[in-house]
Write a protein that holds these residues in place. Structure first.
Motif, PDB file in Angstrom:
ATOM      1  N   MET A 234    -100.339 -38.084  21.060  1.00  0.00           N
ATOM      2  CA  MET A 234    -101.185 -37.981  19.878  1.00  0.00           C
ATOM      3  C   MET A 234    -101.069 -36.652  19.129  1.00  0.00           C
ATOM      4  O   MET A 234    -101.494 -36.545  17.980  1.00  0.00           O
ATOM      5  CB  MET A 234    -102.656 -38.203  20.279  1.00  0.00           C
ATOM      6  CG  MET A 234    -102.890 -39.562  20.883  1.00  0.00           C
ATOM      7  SD  MET A 234    -102.334 -40.889  19.774  1.00  0.00           S
ATOM      8  CE  MET A 234    -102.444 -42.292  20.881  1.00  0.00           C
TER       9      MET A 234
ATOM     10  N   LEU B 158    -100.676 -35.646  14.477  1.00  0.00           N
ATOM     11  CA  LEU B 158    -101.588 -34.670  13.882  1.00  0.00           C
ATOM     12  C   LEU B 158    -100.843 -33.427  13.416  1.00  0.00           C
ATOM     13  O   LEU B 158    -101.203 -32.824  12.403  1.00  0.00           O
ATOM     14  CB  LEU B 158    -102.677 -34.287  14.888  1.00  0.00           C
ATOM     15  CG  LEU B 158    -103.721 -35.353  15.188  1.00  0.00           C
ATOM     16  CD1 LEU B 158    -104.830 -34.775  16.059  1.00  0.00           C
ATOM     17  CD2 LEU B 158    -104.300 -35.939  13.919  1.00  0.00           C
TER      18      LEU B 158
ATOM     19  N   PHE C  40    -108.763 -37.971  14.110  1.00  0.00           N
ATOM     20  CA  PHE C  40    -108.256 -39.329  13.911  1.00  0.00           C
ATOM     21  C   PHE C  40    -109.314 -40.209  13.239  1.00  0.00           C
ATOM     22  O   PHE C  40    -108.983 -41.052  12.403  1.00  0.00           O
ATOM     23  CB  PHE C  40    -107.813 -39.944  15.238  1.00  0.00           C
ATOM     24  CG  PHE C  40    -106.403 -39.605  15.609  1.00  0.00           C
ATOM     25  CD1 PHE C  40    -105.336 -40.035  14.830  1.00  0.00           C
ATOM     26  CD2 PHE C  40    -106.127 -38.858  16.744  1.00  0.00           C
ATOM     27  CE1 PHE C  40    -104.028 -39.719  15.168  1.00  0.00           C
ATOM     28  CE2 PHE C  40    -104.826 -38.533  17.090  1.00  0.00           C
ATOM     29  CZ  PHE C  40    -103.772 -38.970  16.302  1.00  0.00           C
TER      30      PHE C  40
ATOM     31  N   LEU D 211    -109.143 -39.543   9.686  1.00  0.00           N
ATOM     32  CA  LEU D 211    -108.004 -40.243   9.095  1.00  0.00           C
ATOM     33  C   LEU D 211    -108.304 -41.727   8.915  1.00  0.00           C
ATOM     34  O   LEU D 211    -107.923 -42.325   7.900  1.00  0.00           O
ATOM     35  CB  LEU D 211    -106.761 -40.057   9.969  1.00  0.00           C
ATOM     36  CG  LEU D 211    -106.230 -38.631  10.133  1.00  0.00           C
ATOM     37  CD1 LEU D 211    -105.009 -38.614  11.043  1.00  0.00           C
ATOM     38  CD2 LEU D 211    -105.892 -38.011   8.785  1.00  0.00           C
TER      39      LEU D 211
ATOM     40  N   MET E 131    -101.843 -44.232   8.697  1.00  0.00           N
ATOM     41  CA  MET E 131    -101.841 -44.554  10.127  1.00  0.00           C
ATOM     42  C   MET E 131    -101.422 -46.000  10.337  1.00  0.00           C
ATOM     43  O   MET E 131    -101.965 -46.911   9.712  1.00  0.00           O
ATOM     44  CB  MET E 131    -103.227 -44.328  10.731  1.00  0.00           C
ATOM     45  CG  MET E 131    -103.693 -42.893  10.672  1.00  0.00           C
ATOM     46  SD  MET E 131    -105.181 -42.630  11.661  1.00  0.00           S
ATOM     47  CE  MET E 131    -104.530 -42.871  13.303  1.00  0.00           C
TER      48      MET E 131
ATOM     49  N   LYS F  98    -103.586 -46.827  15.370  1.00  0.00           N
ATOM     50  CA  LYS F  98    -105.040 -46.978  15.310  1.00  0.00           C
ATOM     51  C   LYS F  98    -105.584 -47.627  16.585  1.00  0.00           C
ATOM     52  O   LYS F  98    -106.593 -47.191  17.132  1.00  0.00           O
ATOM     53  CB  LYS F  98    -105.429 -47.817  14.094  1.00  0.00           C
ATOM     54  CG  LYS F  98    -105.247 -47.119  12.757  1.00  0.00           C
ATOM     55  CD  LYS F  98    -105.644 -48.041  11.614  1.00  0.00           C
ATOM     56  CE  LYS F  98    -105.457 -47.346  10.280  1.00  0.00           C
ATOM     57  NZ  LYS F  98    -105.816 -48.226   9.141  1.00  0.00           N
TER      58      LYS F  98
ATOM     59  N   VAL G 283    -105.339 -45.104  19.568  1.00  0.00           N
ATOM     60  CA  VAL G 283    -106.347 -44.044  19.471  1.00  0.00           C
ATOM     61  C   VAL G 283    -107.737 -44.592  19.746  1.00  0.00           C
ATOM     62  O   VAL G 283    -108.537 -43.972  20.458  1.00  0.00           O
ATOM     63  CB  VAL G 283    -106.296 -43.377  18.080  1.00  0.00           C
ATOM     64  CG1 VAL G 283    -107.465 -42.409  17.907  1.00  0.00           C
ATOM     65  CG2 VAL G 283    -104.979 -42.644  17.892  1.00  0.00           C
TER      66      VAL G 283
ATOM     67  N   THR H  84    -110.025 -43.416  22.807  1.00  0.00           N
ATOM     68  CA  THR H  84    -111.309 -42.791  22.499  1.00  0.00           C
ATOM     69  C   THR H  84    -112.443 -43.462  23.261  1.00  0.00           C
ATOM     70  O   THR H  84    -113.311 -42.787  23.835  1.00  0.00           O
ATOM     71  CB  THR H  84    -111.590 -42.853  20.983  1.00  0.00           C
ATOM     72  OG1 THR H  84    -110.549 -42.149  20.284  1.00  0.00           O
ATOM     73  CG2 THR H  84    -112.926 -42.217  20.645  1.00  0.00           C
TER      74      THR H  84
END
Length: 204
Positions: A84, A88, A135, A138, A146, A151, A154, A158
């Protein structure tokens, strides 16, 4: 946003130097930490560099982030960084990416120092949770840069990270919250849609 991670370590290092050197520094510190722990039969670096909420020792507010509680702790953080970090680093640009890392390190240590009673808090998890906050920024403000796959990855990571934050004993909840808050504040203050789109288009 599709990311080219490269076909070799050299290519990865060339494309994403900030992420690479963050991982490399922490890897070196891990090796040193394991050796010292073996020699002295105690957590030497954790004792020297971990956040101490009973005393104000400024160096701990930064250096704690480069020490980990063993291999599992290290791997859980750095697998996330490895995958990740590159998107970024592209989206933010190298300078803002470094500033974000510094912000997350400091926001984590300040919140741990104020709200936590644990001694010797260490690890780069705050950076990872700060990444999650960016993120989300974003997702909301720069949706089209993205990819759907990124997506999903992430979002899944998360959810898992927050669940484990509250279910695994010994986890620094304040540390994870601190990193997330730092990333969120950095997103709102230092980022903008046009700059991110420009960085991504130039890299692509």
């Amino acid at each position: 946003m599709e990311v080219n991670y490269g076909k070799s370590l050299k290519e990865y290092t060339s494309n994403y130097p900030v992420t690479f050197y963050l991982i490399a520094i922490n890897t070196c510190v891990l090796v040193i930490s394991i050796l010292l722990d073996f020699i002295y039969e105690s957590r030497v670096l954790k004792s020297l560099l971990g956040i101490n909420t009973n005393e104000f020792e400024p160096w701990r507010f930064v250096l704690y982030a480069f020490v980990h509680n063993g291999l599992q702790h290290y791997l859980s953080n750095h697998f996330f960084f490895l995958i990740m970090g590159p998107p970024l680093e592209i989206a933010l640009g190298k300078i803002r990416y470094v500033l974000f890392i510094i912000t997350s390190i400091l926001s984590t240590s300040v919140i741990v120092y104020i709200f936590d009673s644990a001694e010797g808090v260490v690890g780069a998890s705050g950076i990872g949770f700060g990444m999650m906050a960016i993120f989300i920024y974003l997702f909301v403000f720069v949706k089209h840069v993205m990819s759907k796959r990124l997506k999903i990855v992430v979002l899944a990571w998360t959810i898992i990270a927050w669940i484990t934050t509250f279910t695994i004993a010994g986890t620094s909840i304040s540390g994870h919250v601190g990193g997330f808050v730092g990333g969120a504040l950095f997103s709102l203050i230092a980022l903008n849609k046009e700059k991110i789109e420009g960085n991504w288009n130039r890299k692509r």
